[in-house]
Design a protein around this motif. Structure first.
Motif, PDB file in Angstrom:
ATOM      1  N   ARG A  70       0.825  -1.223   0.000  1.00 48.10           N
ATOM      2  CA  ARG A  70       0.000   0.000   0.000  1.00 48.10           C
ATOM      3  C   ARG A  70       0.848   1.258   0.000  1.00 48.10           C
ATOM      4  O   ARG A  70       0.332   2.351   0.211  1.00 48.10           O
TER       5      ARG A  70
ATOM      6  N   HIS B 105       1.331   6.789   1.435  1.00 50.98           N
ATOM      7  CA  HIS B 105       0.406   5.697   1.741  1.00 50.98           C
ATOM      8  C   HIS B 105      -0.708   5.785   0.705  1.00 50.98           C
ATOM      9  O   HIS B 105      -1.483   6.746   0.686  1.00 50.98           O
TER      10      HIS B 105
ATOM     11  N   ALA C  17      -3.459   3.926   0.070  1.00 49.22           N
ATOM     12  CA  ALA C  17      -4.848   3.731   0.489  1.00 49.22           C
ATOM     13  C   ALA C  17      -5.379   4.952   1.230  1.00 49.22           C
ATOM     14  O   ALA C  17      -6.548   5.317   1.069  1.00 49.22           O
TER      15      ALA C  17
END
Length: 108
Positions: free
Chosen positions: A20, A40, A42
């Motif tokens: 991710r 990040h 997500a």
């Protein structure tokens, strides 16, 4: 990727998706490893990605117990550990741009 004491993730992992996460740019390095600004994917948030100069087994033996303890702590003076990727010798934590020097110095 098998990490070694001389190999850094710059060549093969920079700007690549790792789970991710994505490593965007190196911001500091020292005898223990290199600190990267990452993202990040997500959560669409910046993160700090710390790469340790250690083989996967050494990483697990030396760093994982410390990372597990840090992951349980919550304090404004401690960077929250978000994840760990032992296969790549990476520690993922909050990116705190106002404490960039502390980010780099605490790890290098």
């Amino acid at each position: 990727m098998q990490s070694s004491k001389t190999e850094t993730p710059e060549a093969s992992l920079l700007n690549e998706q790792i789970g991710r996460f994505r490593l965007d740019e190196p911001v500091g390095s020292g005898s223990i490893g290199t600190l990267y600004r990452g993202h990040h994917l997500a959560f669409d948030q910046p993160i700090a990605v710390k790469w340790a100069r250690a083989e996967s087994n050494d990483f697990i033996r030396h760093y994982l117990p410390t990372v597990q303890i840090l992951g349980k702590l919550r304090h404004t003076a401690i960077h929250r550990v978000r994840d760990v990727l032992p296969s790549h010798s990476l520690i993922i934590s909050d990116w705190l741009p106002h404490s960039l020097e502390k980010n780099a110095l605490s790890f290098t």
